[in-house]
Design an enzyme around this catalytic site. Sequence first.
Site, PDB file in Angstrom:
ATOM      1  N   ASP A 205      80.813  39.382 131.976  1.00 37.50           N
ATOM      2  CA  ASP A 205      80.233  38.041 131.920  1.00 37.50           C
ATOM      3  C   ASP A 205      81.347  37.071 131.562  1.00 37.50           C
ATOM      4  O   ASP A 205      82.049  37.265 130.573  1.00 37.50           O
ATOM      5  CB  ASP A 205      79.141  38.013 130.840  1.00 37.50           C
ATOM      6  CG  ASP A 205      77.954  37.166 131.257  1.00 37.50           C
ATOM      7  OD1 ASP A 205      78.189  36.036 131.701  1.00 37.50           O
ATOM      8  OD2 ASP A 205      76.817  37.657 131.130  1.00 37.50           O
ATOM      9  N   ASP A 308      78.815  32.530 133.945  1.00 38.53           N
ATOM     10  CA  ASP A 308      77.764  31.834 133.209  1.00 38.53           C
ATOM     11  C   ASP A 308      77.744  30.337 133.547  1.00 38.53           C
ATOM     12  O   ASP A 308      78.803  29.683 133.514  1.00 38.53           O
ATOM     13  CB  ASP A 308      78.046  32.020 131.703  1.00 38.53           C
ATOM     14  CG  ASP A 308      76.895  31.596 130.831  1.00 38.53           C
ATOM     15  OD1 ASP A 308      75.817  32.200 130.929  1.00 38.53           O
ATOM     16  OD2 ASP A 308      77.078  30.661 130.022  1.00 38.53           O
ATOM     17  N   GLU A 366      76.044  32.071 138.000  1.00 41.59           N
ATOM     18  CA  GLU A 366      74.708  31.680 137.524  1.00 41.59           C
ATOM     19  C   GLU A 366      74.609  30.171 137.710  1.00 41.59           C
ATOM     20  O   GLU A 366      75.404  29.424 137.150  1.00 41.59           O
ATOM     21  CB  GLU A 366      74.531  32.046 136.052  1.00 41.59           C
ATOM     22  CG  GLU A 366      73.105  31.824 135.591  1.00 41.59           C
ATOM     23  CD  GLU A 366      72.982  31.397 134.142  1.00 41.59           C
ATOM     24  OE1 GLU A 366      71.904  31.575 133.567  1.00 41.59           O
ATOM     25  OE2 GLU A 366      73.955  30.864 133.575  1.00 41.59           O
ATOM     26  N   HIS A 432      68.153  38.452 130.926  1.00 40.54           N
ATOM     27  CA  HIS A 432      68.031  38.308 129.471  1.00 40.54           C
ATOM     28  C   HIS A 432      67.524  36.929 129.049  1.00 40.54           C
ATOM     29  O   HIS A 432      67.388  36.677 127.855  1.00 40.54           O
ATOM     30  CB  HIS A 432      69.400  38.570 128.841  1.00 40.54           C
ATOM     31  CG  HIS A 432      70.418  37.543 129.260  1.00 40.54           C
ATOM     32  ND1 HIS A 432      70.851  37.420 130.568  1.00 40.54           N
ATOM     33  CD2 HIS A 432      71.054  36.575 128.570  1.00 40.54           C
ATOM     34  CE1 HIS A 432      71.710  36.416 130.652  1.00 40.54           C
ATOM     35  NE2 HIS A 432      71.853  35.888 129.446  1.00 40.54           N
ATOM     36  N   ASP A 433      67.294  36.028 129.998  1.00 44.01           N
ATOM     37  CA  ASP A 433      66.869  34.666 129.668  1.00 44.01           C
ATOM     38  C   ASP A 433      65.399  34.408 129.993  1.00 44.01           C
ATOM     39  O   ASP A 433      64.939  33.275 129.889  1.00 44.01           O
ATOM     40  CB  ASP A 433      67.714  33.646 130.454  1.00 44.01           C
ATOM     41  CG  ASP A 433      69.152  33.584 129.964  1.00 44.01           C
ATOM     42  OD1 ASP A 433      69.397  33.884 128.784  1.00 44.01           O
ATOM     43  OD2 ASP A 433      70.033  33.230 130.780  1.00 44.01           O
TER      44      ASP A 433
HETATM   45  O1  TEU Z   1      72.015  30.537 130.696  1.00 45.58           O
HETATM   46  C1  TEU Z   1      71.947  29.250 131.174  1.00 45.58           C
HETATM   47  C2  TEU Z   1      70.612  28.653 131.444  1.00 45.58           C
HETATM   48  O2  TEU Z   1      70.540  27.540 131.928  1.00 45.58           O
HETATM   49  C3  TEU Z   1      69.356  29.312 131.163  1.00 45.58           C
HETATM   50  O3  TEU Z   1      69.194  30.524 131.679  1.00 45.58           O
HETATM   51  C4  TEU Z   1      68.988  29.159 129.719  1.00 45.58           C
HETATM   52  O4  TEU Z   1      68.700  30.374 129.129  1.00 45.58           O
HETATM   53  C5  TEU Z   1      67.743  28.330 129.582  1.00 45.58           C
HETATM   54  O5  TEU Z   1      67.044  28.266 130.737  1.00 45.58           O
HETATM   55  C6  TEU Z   1      68.034  26.953 129.097  1.00 45.58           C
HETATM   56  O6  TEU Z   1      66.808  26.267 129.013  1.00 45.58           O
HETATM   57  C7  TEU Z   1      73.250  31.080 130.388  1.00 45.58           C
HETATM   58  C8  TEU Z   1      73.071  32.429 129.722  1.00 45.58           C
HETATM   59  O7  TEU Z   1      72.477  33.305 130.619  1.00 45.58           O
HETATM   60  C9  TEU Z   1      72.278  32.241 128.472  1.00 45.58           C
HETATM   61  O8  TEU Z   1      71.971  33.448 127.846  1.00 45.58           O
HETATM   62  C10 TEU Z   1      73.099  31.365 127.557  1.00 45.58           C
HETATM   63  O9  TEU Z   1      72.354  31.050 126.413  1.00 45.58           O
HETATM   64  C11 TEU Z   1      73.531  30.073 128.230  1.00 45.58           C
HETATM   65  O10 TEU Z   1      74.008  30.257 129.539  1.00 45.58           O
HETATM   66  C12 TEU Z   1      74.647  29.430 127.464  1.00 45.58           C
HETATM   67  O11 TEU Z   1      75.797  30.202 127.582  1.00 45.58           O
END
Ligand code: TEU
Length: 628
Positions: A205, A308, A366, A432-433
């Site tokens: 990542d 990310d 992402e 994971h989100d």
């Molecule tokens: O996630 C970014 C992101 O925009 C989303 O998935 C976030 O979890 C949420 O929707 C915001 O409202 C990435 C990573 O996957 C996440 O785990 C991190 O927290 C984020 O970036 C910051 O690095």
Amino acid sequence: MKSAKTKNWADAKIRDIYKNPMGRDIIDKSLMQMNIPDYLVTNPLTGSLSMKTMATLSGGKVSKNFRFNFARLLETGEKAAAGLTGSGNAAEEPSGLTGSDDAAAAGKSAGWWVDAVFYQIYPRSFADNDGDGRYNLRGIIGKLDYLKELGIDCIWLSPIYDSPDDDNGYDIRDYRKIDTRYGDMADFDNLLTGIHSRGMRLIMDLVINHTSDEHVWFQSALAGGDSPCRDYYLIREGGVVRPHPPNNWTSLFSGPAWNHYPDQNLWAMHLFSKKQIDLNWESPAMRSEIYAMIRWWLEKGVDGFRLDVVNFISKADGLPDGDTLIGEVMGYRGIEHYFFGPRLMQYLNEMRREAFEPFQAFTVGETPGVGLNMSKLLTSPGHLDLVFGFDHLENPGKTRFDEYAYDLNFLKKYLIKQAGILPDAALYFENHDNPRMPSKIDPSGRYCTEISCLLALMLMTLPGTPFIFQGQELGEINADFKNISDVSDVESLGLYKELIGKGTPEPEAFRKILAGTRDHARKPVDWGKAAENQVLNCYKTLIKLRKQRSELTGGKTTFLFIAYKDYFCYIRKGNSALLMECNLGKRKIKSRVKKLTRPAPLYSTYAAPHQINTTVLQPYEGRVYELV
Ligand code: TEU
């Protein structure tokens, strides 16, 4: 559209906006959100309306500022597309067809990832090798045989770098060090060797939109104005008397997107938590440090990266205020100035040349907020290999924190559209989100096993590269959190505080958190479930099928009987052909395959092939037929 016309985007006709990839994404998304057919835009009458007229018709809701910002985005879209053709013309009208060819036919050089099955590991809750409650790299090594047997080709490892852990490792303090909670560099080297020796690959990542505020760069930037690192971040001097942030942007994790450092009289931007400070990609010195770090990992032998929020790295010049209307709709302000910034394509191209290309490293970005047509540009030669879109994750009009049952008919509609525009997409339903998908579809939990199997079938048979999130293959569902003290995610806690602060009654605030918290996906994998698990068997069988049948990775896709609710049917055709039939609801429905030529049942998520009831599809049943 000629570049001379660029300045006229603010008064462009709907028809021309729809030809612009950015315009098309935004219009498509709005139409989908409102459940309005495309015809509203494509018919000659509406098509000839101008943005200005639309703004007047909106009765003042669409401000001049909004129009100006929209025009700027359209210009970015136009430039991104023109950079590819080298002609200054906007992109060709995207096809939007219901049939599609494979990646190679779409003119892309197909890499190893096109046929690969990916598996995401979230290291803090994946595996604990000796039962001491420590989830670490050794725990992962202990599961490599399991992953190989499942049929995994490539592992994506969420951050394991040294971090103060404000956002579970997405706040990196030292890019070249393993966090002690996971082990050390020797453990990492063993992990990489273990993965490669089993014929699998590893992607890491890469969090390069921001670093931790404890990173030496930021510490040095704060320490003195003559530090070369001052330029590495989006730092602005502040007013002493009545300090207010440099602009009105808000963080995705609640509150303003700026930290104030009164001792230094400075502001620093953070789009995520207060400890995740945004890097300034305008700084060539910062960029070359990042590229050197990437090469350092590639020299170790990693096979690529998941990047990310990589679409956030370029911010609009001058960091202008965000539009209030967009802020209200999106839940955070300023996003139109950074979700596809003016130099995004340029930075991606530079990073590819400077860091990835010499190692032929794979990249998946992402990209929250980016639609299918802009994704196509991001994955064009010289940029990223794949991107993770977000638009399929919620039903129209809903956000992750709304309590509702997700309707799979929307996913069907979205996936058909995706197959037409971006057939070589990264395909995923969980990470994971997000909460666990089966729980989102059936909050009662009754059909979660059936839904897990159905999602497995779709993931392994639709066009695109599948990504499985840890535990998904075991049919994991949401956690049963009882109150806010069970929740630890920085995003959820920030939102909870904001809701309570606004006067939301506690039970209501907690219900929202429960609906959307990222903690559902982050609880430890329950390995006790791995024995005799129906979902796991589905995954194994379907991954095997995917590897045996080349039409599933490279065939032409045709969708059938599209209009029928709860019914999803498609053919993947190469030298031979397979037909998939899915029931997207909890009621039994009629199978329609008899109308086709002699389909032979090959697989069902419910029964052995010879026991398949060919006239009725059970709740959430998925099937594969051989077409002869
Ligand atoms: O996630 C970014 C992101 O925009 C989303 O998935 C976030 O979890 C949420 O929707 C915001 O409202 C990435 C990573 O996957 C996440 O785990 C991190 O927290 C984020 O970036 C910051 O690095």
